[in-house]
Design a protein around this motif. Structure first.
Motif, mmCIF file in Angstrom:
data_model
loop_
_atom_site.group_PDB
_atom_site.id
_atom_site.type_symbol
_atom_site.label_atom_id
_atom_site.label_comp_id
_atom_site.label_asym_id
_atom_site.label_seq_id
_atom_site.Cartn_x
_atom_site.Cartn_y
_atom_site.Cartn_z
ATOM 1 N N GLU A 43 -6.711 7.685 93.064
ATOM 2 C CA GLU A 43 -7.614 8.266 94.204
ATOM 3 C C GLU A 43 -8.831 7.774 93.776
ATOM 4 O O GLU A 43 -9.881 7.728 94.196
ATOM 5 C CB GLU A 43 -8.185 9.496 94.514
ATOM 6 N N GLU A 46 -11.166 0.976 93.369
ATOM 7 C CA GLU A 46 -11.616 0.579 94.592
ATOM 8 C C GLU A 46 -10.421 0.084 96.121
ATOM 9 O O GLU A 46 -10.301 -0.758 95.531
ATOM 10 C CB GLU A 46 -12.942 -0.040 94.116
ATOM 11 N N LYS A 50 -15.332 0.798 96.622
ATOM 12 C CA LYS A 50 -14.639 2.488 97.463
ATOM 13 C C LYS A 50 -13.718 2.960 97.099
ATOM 14 O O LYS A 50 -12.520 2.377 97.345
ATOM 15 C CB LYS A 50 -15.376 2.359 98.575
ATOM 16 N N LEU A 52 -10.747 5.179 96.705
ATOM 17 C CA LEU A 52 -10.246 5.692 97.352
ATOM 18 C C LEU A 52 -10.076 7.414 98.078
ATOM 19 O O LEU A 52 -9.778 7.654 99.087
ATOM 20 C CB LEU A 52 -8.392 5.508 96.780
ATOM 21 N N CYS A 53 -10.327 7.770 97.141
ATOM 22 C CA CYS A 53 -10.972 9.567 97.563
ATOM 23 C C CYS A 53 -12.250 9.629 98.392
ATOM 24 O O CYS A 53 -12.055 9.607 99.640
ATOM 25 C CB CYS A 53 -11.143 10.122 96.206
ATOM 26 N N HIS A 55 -12.740 7.136 100.840
ATOM 27 C CA HIS A 55 -12.122 6.819 102.278
ATOM 28 C C HIS A 55 -12.258 8.261 102.624
ATOM 29 O O HIS A 55 -12.127 8.157 103.381
ATOM 30 C CB HIS A 55 -11.003 5.925 101.600
ATOM 31 N N VAL A 56 -11.022 8.552 102.276
ATOM 32 C CA VAL A 56 -10.447 10.159 102.563
ATOM 33 C C VAL A 56 -11.381 11.354 103.290
ATOM 34 O O VAL A 56 -11.920 11.722 103.840
ATOM 35 C CB VAL A 56 -9.673 10.569 101.443
ATOM 36 N N ARG A 59 -12.938 9.785 106.087
ATOM 37 C CA ARG A 59 -12.616 9.997 107.289
ATOM 38 C C ARG A 59 -12.218 11.892 107.255
ATOM 39 O O ARG A 59 -13.017 12.143 108.603
ATOM 40 C CB ARG A 59 -10.551 9.244 106.604
ATOM 41 N N ASP A 121 -4.708 10.236 97.692
ATOM 42 C CA ASP A 121 -4.912 8.129 97.950
ATOM 43 C C ASP A 121 -4.186 7.860 99.514
ATOM 44 O O ASP A 121 -3.641 6.407 99.287
ATOM 45 C CB ASP A 121 -3.497 7.842 96.677
ATOM 46 N N THR A 122 -4.887 7.949 100.095
ATOM 47 C CA THR A 122 -3.992 7.534 101.625
ATOM 48 C C THR A 122 -5.304 7.611 102.710
ATOM 49 O O THR A 122 -5.721 8.464 103.812
ATOM 50 C CB THR A 122 -3.241 8.618 102.285
ATOM 51 N N PRO A 123 -5.349 6.100 102.714
ATOM 52 C CA PRO A 123 -7.209 6.226 102.877
ATOM 53 C C PRO A 123 -7.060 6.027 104.385
ATOM 54 O O PRO A 123 -8.157 5.691 105.513
ATOM 55 C CB PRO A 123 -7.167 5.085 102.175
ATOM 56 N N ASN A 208 0.127 5.627 101.715
ATOM 57 C CA ASN A 208 -0.664 5.947 100.513
ATOM 58 C C ASN A 208 -0.443 5.125 99.310
ATOM 59 O O ASN A 208 1.143 4.705 99.498
ATOM 60 C CB ASN A 208 -0.030 7.352 99.749
#
Length: 227
Positions: A43, A46, A50, A52-53, A55-56, A59, A121-123, A208
């Motif tokens: 997470e 980048e 940015k 990954l965390c 990004h989540v 969102r 880890d799922t952006p 992910n």
């Protein structure tokens, strides 16, 4: 090497290579693999400069009232996000359900009746994730609603880490974890649950990132303008 022996000409190069390798290992330790073949702290990797965390977080934040992070180790790496850091409610690591319980306990103590879970880890998960889950729960009065997608072979893929959960299930979950239940579906099968289907036209929106190859795929998804 004996005291009076001269260093071998290749020793200095070997030592230099070793030190360089050690620096690279330190630099890329966040890509290191654990025994399950997953990236540690993925997470924090980048994507488009940015983590990954983040990004989540970006969102999910417009979709919910509050966001917390379930973090059990290296909390100092996550304080920069400015969100509450919540450890598992049970001392021994019990997997994803431990994070669900931690979220339920935090929500109960802060006056919430429901929680939404999302993997860090799922952006690319849907921007209407929560609304879709909520509508299914409201219409059919389920206690748990989890996300799913249909692939090109018309096979349903379940994404249990993305779900809407009633907080009043927390004591049952705690009891089940103490009894040894670890798989999410093994516990959700005991309750009224269903799946909310999300489209996956160009790619699975719950894709992910687990390794460097996945990161390349994620960049390709962005370059193609699919998100």
């Amino acid at each position: 090497m004996r005291r009076n022996d001269k260093p071998h000409p290749g020793d200095s190069k070997r030592i230099a290579r070793q030190k360089y390798a050690e620096r690279q290992i330190d630099k890329w330790c966040k890509w290191s693999w654990d025994v399950r073949g997953k990236i540690k702290y993925s997470e924090l990797i980048e994507l488009q400069k940015k983590p990954l965390c983040l990004h989540v977080i970006d969102r999910l934040t417009p979709q919910v009232g509050s966001v917390i992070l379930n973090v059990n180790t290296h909390e100092e790496s996550f304080t920069k996000f400015g969100l509450p850091l919540v450890k598992d409610s049970l001392n021994n690591f019990v997997g994803p359900l431990g994070g669900v319980l931690a979220g339920m306990d935090w929500a109960f103590n802060n006056g919430y009746e429901y929680i939404v879970t999302a993997a860090a880890d799922t952006p690319f998960f849907p921007l209407n994730l929560v609304e879709n889950l909520r509508q299914v729960m409201k219409n059919d009065n389920y206690s748990i609603v989890m996300a799913s997608t249909i692939d090109c072979q018309n096979k349903q893929n379940i994404h249990p880490t993305f779900g809407l959960w009633k907080v009043n299930l927390r004591e049952d979950l705690r009891k089940s974890l103490n009894e040894g239940v670890r798989k999410m579906v093994a516990w959700t099968d005991r309750h009224s649950f269903c799946y909310s289907k999300f489209p996956s036209d160009n790619f699975d929106c719950f894709f992910n990132i687990n390794n460097p190859e996945d990161l390349k795929k994620a960049k390709n998804i962005i370059d193609k303008g699919w998100v």
